[in-house]
Design a protein around this motif. Structure first.
Motif, PDB file in Angstrom:
ATOM      1  N   UNK A  45      11.046  13.832   1.071  1.00  0.00           N
ATOM      2  CA  UNK A  45      10.534  13.025   2.168  1.00  0.00           C
ATOM      3  C   UNK A  45      11.314  11.742   2.367  1.00  0.00           C
ATOM      4  N   UNK A  46      11.708  11.096   1.278  1.00  0.00           N
ATOM      5  CA  UNK A  46      12.496   9.862   1.372  1.00  0.00           C
ATOM      6  C   UNK A  46      13.883  10.145   1.959  1.00  0.00           C
ATOM      7  N   UNK A  47      14.461  11.292   1.597  1.00  0.00           N
ATOM      8  CA  UNK A  47      15.756  11.685   2.176  1.00  0.00           C
ATOM      9  C   UNK A  47      15.607  11.898   3.686  1.00  0.00           C
ATOM     10  N   UNK A  48      14.535  12.572   4.097  1.00  0.00           N
ATOM     11  CA  UNK A  48      14.244  12.766   5.520  1.00  0.00           C
ATOM     12  C   UNK A  48      14.051  11.421   6.217  1.00  0.00           C
ATOM     13  N   UNK A  49      13.258  10.532   5.610  1.00  0.00           N
ATOM     14  CA  UNK A  49      12.972   9.223   6.195  1.00  0.00           C
ATOM     15  C   UNK A  49      14.262   8.452   6.462  1.00  0.00           C
ATOM     16  N   UNK A  50      15.158   8.454   5.498  1.00  0.00           N
ATOM     17  CA  UNK A  50      16.425   7.754   5.648  1.00  0.00           C
ATOM     18  C   UNK A  50      17.287   8.394   6.747  1.00  0.00           C
ATOM     19  N   UNK A  51      17.483   9.701   6.647  1.00  0.00           N
ATOM     20  CA  UNK A  51      18.358  10.385   7.599  1.00  0.00           C
ATOM     21  C   UNK A  51      17.842  10.366   9.016  1.00  0.00           C
TER      22      UNK A  51
ATOM     23  N   UNK B  52       9.757   5.622  19.582  1.00  0.00           N
ATOM     24  CA  UNK B  52       9.763   6.977  19.033  1.00  0.00           C
ATOM     25  C   UNK B  52       9.086   6.969  17.670  1.00  0.00           C
ATOM     26  N   UNK B  53       8.226   7.959  17.456  1.00  0.00           N
ATOM     27  CA  UNK B  53       7.685   8.182  16.122  1.00  0.00           C
ATOM     28  C   UNK B  53       7.881   9.649  15.766  1.00  0.00           C
ATOM     29  N   UNK B  54       8.128   9.896  14.494  1.00  0.00           N
ATOM     30  CA  UNK B  54       8.229  11.258  13.976  1.00  0.00           C
ATOM     31  C   UNK B  54       7.388  11.303  12.715  1.00  0.00           C
ATOM     32  N   UNK B  55       6.515  12.313  12.621  1.00  0.00           N
ATOM     33  CA  UNK B  55       5.634  12.398  11.469  1.00  0.00           C
ATOM     34  C   UNK B  55       5.372  13.833  11.087  1.00  0.00           C
ATOM     35  N   UNK B  56       5.058  14.084   9.920  1.00  0.00           N
ATOM     36  CA  UNK B  56       5.201  13.265   8.741  1.00  0.00           C
ATOM     37  C   UNK B  56       5.679  14.153   7.608  1.00  0.00           C
ATOM     38  N   UNK B  57       6.182  13.531   6.585  1.00  0.00           N
ATOM     39  CA  UNK B  57       6.648  14.228   5.382  1.00  0.00           C
ATOM     40  C   UNK B  57       5.964  13.594   4.177  1.00  0.00           C
ATOM     41  N   UNK B  58       5.889  14.366   3.114  1.00  0.00           N
ATOM     42  CA  UNK B  58       5.331  13.841   1.870  1.00  0.00           C
ATOM     43  C   UNK B  58       6.193  12.713   1.333  1.00  0.00           C
ATOM     44  N   UNK B  59       5.555  11.756   0.690  1.00  0.00           N
ATOM     45  CA  UNK B  59       6.252  10.643   0.066  1.00  0.00           C
ATOM     46  C   UNK B  59       6.770  11.101  -1.304  1.00  0.00           C
TER      47      UNK B  59
ATOM     48  N   UNK C 187       0.835  -1.180   0.000  1.00  0.00           N
ATOM     49  CA  UNK C 187       0.000   0.000   0.000  1.00  0.00           C
ATOM     50  C   UNK C 187       0.882   1.246   0.000  1.00  0.00           C
ATOM     51  N   UNK C 188       0.709   2.097  -0.955  1.00  0.00           N
ATOM     52  CA  UNK C 188       1.483   3.332  -1.066  1.00  0.00           C
ATOM     53  C   UNK C 188       0.744   4.434  -0.309  1.00  0.00           C
ATOM     54  N   UNK C 189       1.473   5.162   0.506  1.00  0.00           N
ATOM     55  CA  UNK C 189       0.892   6.264   1.263  1.00  0.00           C
ATOM     56  C   UNK C 189       1.497   7.580   0.789  1.00  0.00           C
ATOM     57  N   UNK C 190       0.768   8.653   0.949  1.00  0.00           N
ATOM     58  CA  UNK C 190       1.302   9.944   0.522  1.00  0.00           C
ATOM     59  C   UNK C 190       2.069  10.644   1.637  1.00  0.00           C
ATOM     60  N   UNK C 191       2.061  10.083   2.855  1.00  0.00           N
ATOM     61  CA  UNK C 191       2.812  10.653   3.977  1.00  0.00           C
ATOM     62  C   UNK C 191       3.743   9.581   4.550  1.00  0.00           C
TER      63      UNK C 191
END
Length: 156
Positions: free
Chosen positions: A113-119, A102-109, A1-5
């Motif tokens: 956003x992918x760079x943020x997710x990785x870092x 810990x959770x951190x949210x959210x950025x656009x997919x 399932x692809x999400x936009x966030x």
């Protein structure tokens, strides 16, 4: 399932009682032993703080959200002009250990956003490892670990 966030979720068990872990997260005198280099104050509900990190010569504004003693900490901070929400949950486990989630949210997919997710996934995993090393062994894993990221250390 692809999400936009996109959202980050990490967790680690620490061999210390929940009260000790909570204090290490909200008290800047403790936080400077594993995470930040300076804070303008204690993490208290509704408070606005400035954090500094040892490897970056910048101020990071933090707006503390909800605090539940020995259970929950939330705050907001900005990444690339986007306000993000961080939640830290503590749960007592057997043998006086604590599960830190810990959770951190959210950025656009998207690419940013992918760079943020990785870092930041790496960053929060590192936060937990450094917290564990500090509380269980009194070691500051962060000290010197990111000196290569300082602009004055880069070759031209």
């Amino acid at each position: 399932m692809v999400t936009d966030r996109l959202e980050i979720n990490v967790a680690l068990q620490i061999s210390k009682p929940i009260e000790v872990v909570f204090e290490a997260i909200v008290n800047p005198e403790k936080m400077t032993n594993y995470f930040i280099s300076k804070s303008s104050g204690l993490m208290e509900e509704g408070k606005e703080l400035i954090w500094n990190f040892p490897e970056f010569n910048m101020d990071y504004p933090i707006r503390v959200g909800k605090i539940e003693n020995n259970k929950y900490i939330s705050y907001y901070w900005k990444v690339n002009e986007e306000e993000l929400f961080v939640e830290i949950s503590l749960e007592s486990q057997k043998n006086s250990t604590t599960l830190v989630s810990i959770s951190e949210k959210s950025m656009l997919n998207n690419e940013e956003g992918l760079k943020w997710l990785s870092g930041n996934s790496f960053g929060w995993s590192n936060f937990l490892a450094c917290l564990k090393a500090y509380l269980e062994y009194n070691i500051n894993l962060r000290k010197g670990a990111f000196d290569f990221m300082r602009t004055e250390n880069q070759c031209s």
